[in-house]
Design a protein around this motif. Structure first.
Motif, PDB file in Angstrom:
ATOM      1  N   ILE A 103     -90.024 -62.956   0.441  1.00  0.00           N
ATOM      2  CA  ILE A 103     -91.625 -62.457   0.511  1.00  0.00           C
ATOM      3  C   ILE A 103     -92.388 -63.340  -0.245  1.00  0.00           C
ATOM      4  N   ALA A 104     -91.946 -63.456  -1.407  1.00  0.00           N
ATOM      5  CA  ALA A 104     -92.730 -64.565  -2.401  1.00  0.00           C
ATOM      6  C   ALA A 104     -93.076 -65.834  -1.722  1.00  0.00           C
ATOM      7  N   LYS A 105     -91.975 -66.240  -1.169  1.00  0.00           N
ATOM      8  CA  LYS A 105     -92.332 -67.606  -0.603  1.00  0.00           C
ATOM      9  C   LYS A 105     -93.123 -67.644   0.772  1.00  0.00           C
ATOM     10  N   SER A 106     -93.190 -66.443   1.131  1.00  0.00           N
ATOM     11  CA  SER A 106     -94.289 -66.540   2.648  1.00  0.00           C
ATOM     12  C   SER A 106     -95.380 -66.118   2.088  1.00  0.00           C
ATOM     13  N   HIS A 107     -95.658 -66.132   0.822  1.00  0.00           N
ATOM     14  CA  HIS A 107     -97.253 -66.221   0.491  1.00  0.00           C
ATOM     15  C   HIS A 107     -97.804 -65.016   0.520  1.00  0.00           C
ATOM     16  N   ALA A 108     -97.154 -63.832   0.485  1.00  0.00           N
ATOM     17  CA  ALA A 108     -97.421 -62.604   0.554  1.00  0.00           C
ATOM     18  C   ALA A 108     -98.544 -62.400  -0.833  1.00  0.00           C
ATOM     19  N   ARG A 109     -99.717 -61.611  -0.588  1.00  0.00           N
ATOM     20  CA  ARG A 109    -100.581 -61.166  -1.599  1.00  0.00           C
ATOM     21  C   ARG A 109     -99.892 -60.225  -2.603  1.00  0.00           C
ATOM     22  N   ASN A 110     -99.172 -59.484  -1.826  1.00  0.00           N
ATOM     23  CA  ASN A 110     -98.344 -58.243  -2.741  1.00  0.00           C
ATOM     24  C   ASN A 110     -97.036 -58.004  -2.242  1.00  0.00           C
ATOM     25  N   THR A 111     -96.073 -58.220  -2.938  1.00  0.00           N
ATOM     26  CA  THR A 111     -94.738 -58.343  -2.715  1.00  0.00           C
ATOM     27  C   THR A 111     -94.312 -56.915  -2.390  1.00  0.00           C
ATOM     28  N   VAL A 123     -82.098 -55.950   8.020  1.00  0.00           N
ATOM     29  CA  VAL A 123     -82.158 -57.127   7.103  1.00  0.00           C
ATOM     30  C   VAL A 123     -80.498 -57.164   6.644  1.00  0.00           C
ATOM     31  N   LYS A 124     -79.915 -58.019   6.927  1.00  0.00           N
ATOM     32  CA  LYS A 124     -78.467 -58.463   6.295  1.00  0.00           C
ATOM     33  C   LYS A 124     -78.362 -59.696   5.596  1.00  0.00           C
ATOM     34  N   MET A 125     -77.494 -59.725   4.852  1.00  0.00           N
ATOM     35  CA  MET A 125     -76.887 -61.007   3.834  1.00  0.00           C
ATOM     36  C   MET A 125     -75.839 -61.655   4.599  1.00  0.00           C
ATOM     37  N   THR A 126     -76.092 -62.876   4.958  1.00  0.00           N
ATOM     38  CA  THR A 126     -74.905 -63.689   5.752  1.00  0.00           C
ATOM     39  C   THR A 126     -74.597 -64.863   4.942  1.00  0.00           C
ATOM     40  N   ASP A 127     -73.783 -65.666   5.159  1.00  0.00           N
ATOM     41  CA  ASP A 127     -73.453 -66.721   4.362  1.00  0.00           C
ATOM     42  C   ASP A 127     -74.506 -67.726   4.888  1.00  0.00           C
ATOM     43  N   GLY A 129     -77.705 -67.058   4.743  1.00  0.00           N
ATOM     44  CA  GLY A 129     -78.964 -66.530   4.118  1.00  0.00           C
ATOM     45  C   GLY A 129     -79.198 -65.153   4.609  1.00  0.00           C
ATOM     46  N   LEU A 130     -80.612 -64.894   4.781  1.00  0.00           N
ATOM     47  CA  LEU A 130     -80.808 -63.409   5.590  1.00  0.00           C
ATOM     48  C   LEU A 130     -81.159 -63.492   6.816  1.00  0.00           C
ATOM     49  N   SER A 131     -80.533 -62.453   7.632  1.00  0.00           N
ATOM     50  CA  SER A 131     -81.009 -62.330   8.798  1.00  0.00           C
ATOM     51  C   SER A 131     -81.708 -61.174   9.012  1.00  0.00           C
ATOM     52  N   GLY A 132     -82.817 -61.186  10.084  1.00  0.00           N
ATOM     53  CA  GLY A 132     -83.391 -60.030  10.423  1.00  0.00           C
ATOM     54  C   GLY A 132     -84.744 -59.977   9.662  1.00  0.00           C
ATOM     55  N   LEU A 133     -84.955 -60.881   8.707  1.00  0.00           N
ATOM     56  CA  LEU A 133     -86.330 -60.752   7.741  1.00  0.00           C
ATOM     57  C   LEU A 133     -87.111 -61.722   8.258  1.00  0.00           C
ATOM     58  N   ASP A 134     -86.943 -62.936   8.635  1.00  0.00           N
ATOM     59  CA  ASP A 134     -88.134 -63.863   9.225  1.00  0.00           C
ATOM     60  C   ASP A 134     -88.732 -63.267  10.364  1.00  0.00           C
ATOM     61  N   ASP A 135     -88.072 -62.614  11.179  1.00  0.00           N
ATOM     62  CA  ASP A 135     -88.814 -61.909  12.553  1.00  0.00           C
ATOM     63  C   ASP A 135     -90.020 -61.077  11.910  1.00  0.00           C
ATOM     64  N   GLN A 136     -89.432 -60.259  11.033  1.00  0.00           N
ATOM     65  CA  GLN A 136     -90.456 -59.077  10.602  1.00  0.00           C
ATOM     66  C   GLN A 136     -91.385 -59.651   9.797  1.00  0.00           C
TER      67      GLN A 136
END
Length: 186
Positions: A103-111, A123-127, A129-136
């Motif tokens: 979220i911080a890397k996405s340049h969010a103003r307020n994490t 959102v799941k942790m995989t080998d 990285g993260l899955s299901g977060l980028d789309d959101q």
């Protein structure tokens, strides 16, 4: 984010310092959360290790005693449950820290505000990285763009009206709009 990039956008040194201060504060929060999670994880690992050593010693010393063996079996069950709970806690901490960092890397103003809008069940942790977060995050950047910093790197077509210092009064509307976009007061 670099000071030179902000200066190229037409910000004054004072504005650059304020923006960098806000950015540093947000990154410091993420770093503090990561450090807390790492410390907690290390503490839980040490606790599990100590419990395992204690159970092994007890088991070795109580091979012939049935009552003690029953107690050891009960303790082993509790230990196994504690170990599973600790592993789940560590997984959750890793997932939350990875999400905070993304979220911080996405340049969010307020994490915290952005994270509140994320469906963590998806959102799941995989080998990889993260899955299901980028789309959101992409969806939020489109629907709630005010939560994110503008990432326009092409300043070659930028035009500025009047004196950037505001000396003759021209361009003051642009300057006020820019300050408002950054959340700065006059």
């Amino acid at each position: 984010m670099k000071r030179e990039e902000l200066r190229d956008l037409g910000l004054s040194d004072e504005q650059v310092s304020k923006v960098m201060g806000m950015h540093s504060a947000e990154l410091n929060d993420v770093r503090a959360n990561l450090q807390d999670a790492t410390s907690e994880r290390d503490q839980l690992k040490k606790q599990l290790e100590d419990n395992d050593n204690e159970l092994t010693k007890l088991r070795d010393s109580a091979k012939d005693n049935e009552t003690l063996q029953k107690q050891l079996d009960d303790l082993q069950g509790k230990f196994d449950q504690s170990k599973q709970d600790s592993e789940n806690t560590i997984k959750t901490l890793k997932l939350n820290n990875a999400v905070d960092l993304s979220i911080a890397k996405s340049h969010a103003r307020n994490t915290k505000a952005v994270k509140a809008l994320i469906d963590m069940d998806k959102v799941k942790m995989t080998d990889d990285g993260l899955s299901g977060l980028d789309d959101q995050l992409s969806s939020l950047q489109e629907s709630d763009s005010y939560l994110f910093e503008d990432q326009h790197n092409d300043t070659s077509n930028s035009t500025h009206k009047g004196n950037p210092s505001g000396g003759n009064g021209e361009g003051t509307d642009d300057r006020a709009a820019f300050k408002a976009a950054l959340g700065l007061k006059d």
